[in-house]
Design an enzyme around this catalytic site. Sequence first.
Site, PDB file in Angstrom:
ATOM      1  N   LYS A  44     -10.267  -4.061  -4.400  1.00 41.81           N
ATOM      2  CA  LYS A  44     -11.101  -2.882  -4.646  1.00 41.81           C
ATOM      3  C   LYS A  44     -10.250  -1.686  -5.041  1.00 41.81           C
ATOM      4  O   LYS A  44     -10.759  -0.703  -5.568  1.00 41.81           O
ATOM      5  CB  LYS A  44     -12.007  -2.562  -3.450  1.00 41.81           C
ATOM      6  CG  LYS A  44     -11.381  -2.695  -2.079  1.00 41.81           C
ATOM      7  CD  LYS A  44     -12.445  -2.673  -0.950  1.00 41.81           C
ATOM      8  CE  LYS A  44     -11.928  -3.341   0.305  1.00 41.81           C
ATOM      9  NZ  LYS A  44     -12.938  -3.680   1.299  1.00 41.81           N
ATOM     10  N   LYS A  86       0.819  -1.216   0.000  1.00 38.11           N
ATOM     11  CA  LYS A  86       0.000   0.000   0.000  1.00 38.11           C
ATOM     12  C   LYS A  86       0.848   1.260   0.000  1.00 38.11           C
ATOM     13  O   LYS A  86       0.478   2.263  -0.597  1.00 38.11           O
ATOM     14  CB  LYS A  86      -0.936   0.023   1.216  1.00 38.11           C
ATOM     15  CG  LYS A  86      -2.145  -0.867   1.054  1.00 38.11           C
ATOM     16  CD  LYS A  86      -3.242  -0.411   2.002  1.00 38.11           C
ATOM     17  CE  LYS A  86      -4.477  -1.280   1.871  1.00 38.11           C
ATOM     18  NZ  LYS A  86      -5.540  -0.872   2.803  1.00 38.11           N
ATOM     19  N   LYS A 131      -3.833 -10.121  -6.759  1.00 39.17           N
ATOM     20  CA  LYS A 131      -5.065 -10.352  -6.012  1.00 39.17           C
ATOM     21  C   LYS A 131      -6.199  -9.474  -6.557  1.00 39.17           C
ATOM     22  O   LYS A 131      -5.951  -8.330  -6.927  1.00 39.17           O
ATOM     23  CB  LYS A 131      -4.746 -10.025  -4.547  1.00 39.17           C
ATOM     24  CG  LYS A 131      -5.888 -10.027  -3.593  1.00 39.17           C
ATOM     25  CD  LYS A 131      -5.429  -9.643  -2.195  1.00 39.17           C
ATOM     26  CE  LYS A 131      -5.490  -8.143  -2.007  1.00 39.17           C
ATOM     27  NZ  LYS A 131      -5.419  -7.711  -0.603  1.00 39.17           N
TER      28      LYS A 131
HETATM   29  P1  TYM Z   1     -10.339  -6.105   3.667  1.00 36.63           P
HETATM   30  O1  TYM Z   1     -11.406  -5.117   3.951  1.00 36.63           O
HETATM   31  O2  TYM Z   1      -9.264  -5.761   2.702  1.00 36.63           O
HETATM   32  O3  TYM Z   1     -10.995  -7.450   3.156  1.00 36.63           O
HETATM   33  C1  TYM Z   1     -12.059  -8.064   3.862  1.00 36.63           C
HETATM   34  C2  TYM Z   1     -11.951  -9.580   3.789  1.00 36.63           C
HETATM   35  O4  TYM Z   1     -11.920 -10.023   2.430  1.00 36.63           O
HETATM   36  C3  TYM Z   1     -10.781 -10.859   2.216  1.00 36.63           C
HETATM   37  N1  TYM Z   1     -10.307 -10.665   0.832  1.00 36.63           N
HETATM   38  C4  TYM Z   1     -10.116 -11.651  -0.044  1.00 36.63           C
HETATM   39  N2  TYM Z   1     -10.297 -12.988   0.047  1.00 36.63           N
HETATM   40  C5  TYM Z   1     -10.012 -13.726  -1.040  1.00 36.63           C
HETATM   41  N3  TYM Z   1      -9.568 -13.187  -2.215  1.00 36.63           N
HETATM   42  C6  TYM Z   1      -9.383 -11.864  -2.357  1.00 36.63           C
HETATM   43  N4  TYM Z   1      -8.956 -11.341  -3.504  1.00 36.63           N
HETATM   44  C7  TYM Z   1      -9.654 -11.034  -1.231  1.00 36.63           C
HETATM   45  N5  TYM Z   1      -9.580  -9.684  -1.018  1.00 36.63           N
HETATM   46  C8  TYM Z   1      -9.976  -9.490   0.249  1.00 36.63           C
HETATM   47  C9  TYM Z   1      -9.774 -10.410   3.241  1.00 36.63           C
HETATM   48  O5  TYM Z   1      -8.810 -11.401   3.497  1.00 36.63           O
HETATM   49  C10 TYM Z   1     -10.641 -10.108   4.436  1.00 36.63           C
HETATM   50  O6  TYM Z   1     -10.928 -11.292   5.145  1.00 36.63           O
HETATM   51  N6  TYM Z   1      -7.410  -5.831   7.694  1.00 36.63           N
HETATM   52  C11 TYM Z   1      -8.649  -6.363   7.172  1.00 36.63           C
HETATM   53  C12 TYM Z   1      -9.866  -5.910   7.927  1.00 36.63           C
HETATM   54  C13 TYM Z   1      -9.802  -6.158   9.392  1.00 36.63           C
HETATM   55  C14 TYM Z   1      -9.955  -7.400  10.055  1.00 36.63           C
HETATM   56  C15 TYM Z   1      -9.854  -7.111  11.436  1.00 36.63           C
HETATM   57  C16 TYM Z   1     -10.173  -8.709   9.613  1.00 36.63           C
HETATM   58  C17 TYM Z   1      -9.611  -5.220  10.351  1.00 36.63           C
HETATM   59  N7  TYM Z   1      -9.648  -5.786  11.590  1.00 36.63           N
HETATM   60  C18 TYM Z   1      -9.950  -8.127  12.398  1.00 36.63           C
HETATM   61  C19 TYM Z   1     -10.271  -9.713  10.580  1.00 36.63           C
HETATM   62  C20 TYM Z   1     -10.150  -9.417  11.951  1.00 36.63           C
HETATM   63  C21 TYM Z   1      -8.786  -5.925   5.730  1.00 36.63           C
HETATM   64  O7  TYM Z   1      -8.199  -4.975   5.287  1.00 36.63           O
HETATM   65  O8  TYM Z   1      -9.695  -6.632   5.032  1.00 36.63           O
END
Ligand code: TYM
Length: 334
Positions: free
Chosen positions: A198, A112, A195
Site C-alpha cells: 500500500k 521503512k 512486494k
Molecule cells: P500489514 O498491515 O502490512 O499487512 C496485513 C497482512 O497482509 C499481509 N500482506 C501480504 N501478503 C501477501 N502478499 C503481500 N504483498 C502482502 N502484503 C501484506 C501481511 O503479511 C499481513 O499478514 N505487522 C503487521 C500487522 C500486525 C500483526 C500483528 C499481524 C500487527 N500485529 C499481530 C499478525 C499478528 C503488518 O504490518 O501487516
Amino acid sequence: KPRIFSGIQPSGGLTLGNYLGALRRFAGFQGTGPETIYCVVDLHAITVWQDPAELTRRTRELAAAYLASGVDPEQSILFNQSQVPAHAELAWLFNCVARLGWMNRMTQFKDKAGKNSENVSLGLYAYPSLMAADILTYHATAVPVGEDQKQHVELTRDIAAKFNHDYGTEFFPAPEPLIEGSATRVMSLRDGSKKMSKSDPSDASRINLTDDADTITQKIRKARTDAEPLPATFEGLKDRPEARNLVNIYSALTDEPVNAVLGRFEGQGFGTFKPALAEVAVEVLAPITAKMTQFMADPAEIDRILGKGADRAHAIAHPIVERTKEIMGMIRSR
Ligand code: TYM
C-alpha cells in the site's frame, strides 16, 4: 487452548496482497476449533504519521473489509487495538525483554526507515515488540500472516522464550506463523522483485480492494510480463518473476493448484491469460467491495461491533497482563 490472532494496519487502502495473503483466510478458521481474534492495529499505524480523520475512516474501512470477507463478530472477536490497553502495557514490558540487536535485524524496519533512520519515530523501531504483545496477550498459538511477517512472528517466539527463561516460567506459549497457499507473497504488478504494497508510490503497482472492475482490468492489462508463452508446470516459471506472480494470483483467486492453472493455459501468451485473470479478479473482488460499501454506510454499527469486540478482547487480555506483572514482581494491590 488453541487460539488464532491476526492483525492488519489501517494505514492505507487494502491491497490484493493483504487480501490473498491474510484477510481472505481469516473467516475459514471460524468454527474449526480455535478461538479467532482479529484486530485493526491502529497503534501500529501511528508509527508513521496519520491524519486523525483519515485514521478514523480507515479503521472503519478495514473493519468493513474484515466483515465483508466473512469475519463474523459473533464467532470471532473483532476490535481495534487501541481500545484494549493490554496491548500497549505488555509492549512496554516486552521492550524491557527484547534486545536492541534483535530489533536491528528486522528487515521491515530497515525497509521503512531507509537511509534516514535518525528521523523515524521510536515507535517504528519498537513496532515488533508491540506486535509480540498483540499475540502474546491472548496466549495465541497460531498467527495467519503473509510471508513478510514471518520474521516478526519469529521475534515474538524469541521474546516469549526469553521472558520464560528470565523469569523461570512457562507462562508464554510460542506461537506458530501460518503462512499458506500460493499467495503468501504477492508481488508488485510493475516489478516482480518488489512486494505489492500500500505504500508503493505507483498505484499501478497494486490492486486495491476498493478498485472498480475497469481499474482492475486496466492494471492487469498493463502489468509487466515477458513475451514467452506459459509453461506446462510451475518449474518453468522459476526465472520469470512477473509471470510467476500473475499465475500465483490466479491460483489463489480460484483456489486451484498452480499446476492446474498452467495445465489450462500452457502454450498461451499473456494476451489470453491477462483478460482471464482480470475476469476472475473482478469476480472475486466485486462482491467484497460491494459488501464493504454496505457496511461503511453505517459507521455507528461498525463502532458498536468494535466496542463489543474490545470488551471481549479485554476480558482475555487483562488477566494475562496482570499475571505477567505479578511474575515480574510488581505489586498488585487494587
Ligand atoms: P500489514 O498491515 O502490512 O499487512 C496485513 C497482512 O497482509 C499481509 N500482506 C501480504 N501478503 C501477501 N502478499 C503481500 N504483498 C502482502 N502484503 C501484506 C501481511 O503479511 C499481513 O499478514 N505487522 C503487521 C500487522 C500486525 C500483526 C500483528 C499481524 C500487527 N500485529 C499481530 C499478525 C499478528 C503488518 O504490518 O501487516
